[in-house]
Motif scaffolding. Structure first.
Motif, PDB file in Angstrom:
ATOM      1  N   GLN A   1      -4.243  66.356  66.442  1.00 29.56           N
ATOM      2  CA  GLN A   1      -5.311  66.152  65.463  1.00 29.56           C
ATOM      3  C   GLN A   1      -5.832  64.709  65.456  1.00 29.56           C
ATOM      4  OE1 GLN A   1      -2.304  67.383  64.855  1.00 29.56           O
ATOM      5  NE2 GLN A   1      -2.536  69.450  64.103  1.00 29.56           N
ATOM      6  N   GLN A   2      -5.201  63.825  66.208  1.00 35.26           N
ATOM      7  CA  GLN A   2      -5.643  62.429  66.270  1.00 35.26           C
ATOM      8  C   GLN A   2      -7.024  62.364  66.917  1.00 35.26           C
ATOM      9  OE1 GLN A   2      -6.274  59.161  65.503  1.00 35.26           O
ATOM     10  NE2 GLN A   2      -4.039  59.020  65.343  1.00 35.26           N
ATOM     11  N   LYS A   3      -7.950  61.673  66.280  1.00 37.50           N
ATOM     12  CA  LYS A   3      -9.340  61.590  66.765  1.00 37.50           C
ATOM     13  C   LYS A   3      -9.732  60.205  67.268  1.00 37.50           C
ATOM     14  CE  LYS A   3     -10.104  65.854  65.572  1.00 37.50           C
ATOM     15  NZ  LYS A   3      -9.464  66.777  66.460  1.00 37.50           N
ATOM     16  N   ASP A   4      -8.955  59.175  66.944  1.00 44.42           N
ATOM     17  CA  ASP A   4      -9.305  57.817  67.357  1.00 44.42           C
ATOM     18  C   ASP A   4      -9.214  57.730  68.883  1.00 44.42           C
ATOM     19  OD1 ASP A   4      -9.164  55.074  68.130  1.00 44.42           O
ATOM     20  OD2 ASP A   4      -8.445  54.523  66.144  1.00 44.42           O
ATOM     21  N   PRO A   5     -10.334  57.431  69.566  1.00 40.76           N
ATOM     22  CA  PRO A   5     -10.338  57.400  71.035  1.00 40.76           C
ATOM     23  C   PRO A   5      -9.315  56.439  71.641  1.00 40.76           C
ATOM     24  CG  PRO A   5     -12.569  57.150  70.177  1.00 40.76           C
ATOM     25  CD  PRO A   5     -11.642  57.120  69.000  1.00 40.76           C
ATOM     26  N   LYS A   6      -9.079  55.310  70.969  1.00 41.75           N
ATOM     27  CA  LYS A   6      -8.112  54.331  71.463  1.00 41.75           C
ATOM     28  C   LYS A   6      -6.695  54.931  71.450  1.00 41.75           C
ATOM     29  CE  LYS A   6      -7.911  50.578  68.940  1.00 41.75           C
ATOM     30  NZ  LYS A   6      -8.028  49.237  68.355  1.00 41.75           N
ATOM     31  N   VAL A   7      -6.366  55.664  70.392  1.00 41.46           N
ATOM     32  CA  VAL A   7      -5.038  56.264  70.279  1.00 41.46           C
ATOM     33  C   VAL A   7      -4.917  57.464  71.220  1.00 41.46           C
ATOM     34  CG1 VAL A   7      -3.331  57.288  68.717  1.00 41.46           C
ATOM     35  CG2 VAL A   7      -4.822  55.456  67.907  1.00 41.46           C
ATOM     36  N   VAL A   8      -5.984  58.240  71.346  1.00 43.89           N
ATOM     37  CA  VAL A   8      -5.972  59.390  72.262  1.00 43.89           C
ATOM     38  C   VAL A   8      -5.736  58.911  73.695  1.00 43.89           C
ATOM     39  CG1 VAL A   8      -7.376  61.259  73.246  1.00 43.89           C
ATOM     40  CG2 VAL A   8      -7.353  60.878  70.776  1.00 43.89           C
TER      41      VAL A   8
ATOM     42  N   LYS B   1      -1.454  71.004  54.904  1.00 42.83           N
ATOM     43  CA  LYS B   1      -1.601  72.150  54.023  1.00 42.83           C
ATOM     44  C   LYS B   1      -1.147  73.375  54.800  1.00 42.83           C
ATOM     45  CE  LYS B   1      -4.697  73.872  50.555  1.00 42.83           C
ATOM     46  NZ  LYS B   1      -5.930  73.600  49.850  1.00 42.83           N
ATOM     47  N   ALA B   2      -0.282  74.163  54.188  1.00 43.62           N
ATOM     48  CA  ALA B   2       0.235  75.384  54.803  1.00 43.62           C
ATOM     49  C   ALA B   2       0.823  75.109  56.191  1.00 43.62           C
ATOM     50  CB  ALA B   2      -0.845  76.456  54.873  1.00 43.62           C
ATOM     51  N   GLY B   3       1.528  73.982  56.315  1.00 43.31           N
ATOM     52  CA  GLY B   3       2.199  73.658  57.566  1.00 43.31           C
ATOM     53  C   GLY B   3       1.324  73.082  58.663  1.00 43.31           C
ATOM     54  N   ALA B   4       0.058  72.827  58.381  1.00 44.72           N
ATOM     55  CA  ALA B   4      -0.845  72.302  59.416  1.00 44.72           C
ATOM     56  C   ALA B   4      -1.460  70.982  58.954  1.00 44.72           C
ATOM     57  CB  ALA B   4      -1.957  73.303  59.702  1.00 44.72           C
ATOM     58  N   VAL B   5      -1.658  70.068  59.896  1.00 41.39           N
ATOM     59  CA  VAL B   5      -2.331  68.804  59.592  1.00 41.39           C
ATOM     60  C   VAL B   5      -3.800  69.102  59.342  1.00 41.39           C
ATOM     61  CG1 VAL B   5      -3.005  66.552  60.511  1.00 41.39           C
ATOM     62  CG2 VAL B   5      -0.717  67.451  60.987  1.00 41.39           C
ATOM     63  N   VAL B   6      -4.303  68.674  58.197  1.00 38.22           N
ATOM     64  CA  VAL B   6      -5.716  68.895  57.879  1.00 38.22           C
ATOM     65  C   VAL B   6      -6.528  67.595  57.938  1.00 38.22           C
ATOM     66  CG1 VAL B   6      -5.387  70.983  56.522  1.00 38.22           C
ATOM     67  CG2 VAL B   6      -5.277  68.776  55.381  1.00 38.22           C
ATOM     68  N   GLU B   7      -5.830  66.451  57.833  1.00 33.92           N
ATOM     69  CA  GLU B   7      -6.558  65.189  57.889  1.00 33.92           C
ATOM     70  C   GLU B   7      -5.610  64.055  58.244  1.00 33.92           C
ATOM     71  OE1 GLU B   7      -9.340  62.305  55.068  1.00 33.92           O
ATOM     72  OE2 GLU B   7      -8.387  64.047  54.176  1.00 33.92           O
ATOM     73  N   VAL B   8      -6.093  63.131  59.039  1.00 42.58           N
ATOM     74  CA  VAL B   8      -5.382  61.893  59.336  1.00 42.58           C
ATOM     75  C   VAL B   8      -6.294  60.770  58.861  1.00 42.58           C
ATOM     76  CG1 VAL B   8      -4.368  60.448  61.134  1.00 42.58           C
ATOM     77  CG2 VAL B   8      -4.262  62.948  61.341  1.00 42.58           C
TER      78      VAL B   8
END
Length: 138
Positions: A37-44, A123-130
């Motif tokens: 779920q990570q969206k930051d291009p530098k971290v990806v 939420k419900a076992g899933a990452v919804v936001e970072v």
């Protein structure tokens, strides 16, 4: 105060697994969240490079960021001072300075560092936001 409505589970630097039974919870990723779920291009890009040399990433892979950024911060100070052996000068170059690697770091005049991190909301076992948690200004 921060507008977080989810229950908190665990403490900084852990996986958040203690919150799995809760319908909604949040935990701080001690550095940067390493997951799909990570969206930051530098971290990806970092995750892709790390996976290429280390194999499949796991929930503990985020610890690598601490060494990665620390080495980057020291290397930058060495470049700035032109020395790799004068430790006092290198340490002084790191003081009262902000370093931005995968994590933002600030080192105060005493040499104590603090860093940014991310909040991971599930939420419900899933990452919804970072969501980034920035270093507070002085």
């Amino acid at each position: 105060e921060l507008g977080i409505k989810a229950k908190f589970a665990d403490t900084a630097g852990v996986s958040g697994s203690a919150g799995e039974g809760l319908p909604e919870f949040a935990y701080p990723a001690w550095t940067r969240f390493i997951g799909e779920q990570q969206k930051d291009p530098k971290v990806v890009a970092y995750m892709q490079a790390l996976e290429k040399i280390a194999g499949k990433l796991n929930p503990s892979s985020f610890w690598s960021v601490t060494q990665y950024d620390a080495m980057g911060m020291v290397a930058k100070a060495m470049e700035t001072t032109g020395s790799v052996t004068d430790l006092k000068t290198v340490a002084q170059a790191m003081r009262n300075h902000t370093y931005s690697g995968l994590v933002a770091w600030q080192v105060d005049d005493k040499g104590l560092a603090r860093q940014s991190m991310e909040g991971v909301y599930m939420k419900a076992g899933a990452v919804v936001e970072v969501r980034p948690i920035t270093i507070p200004t002085k």
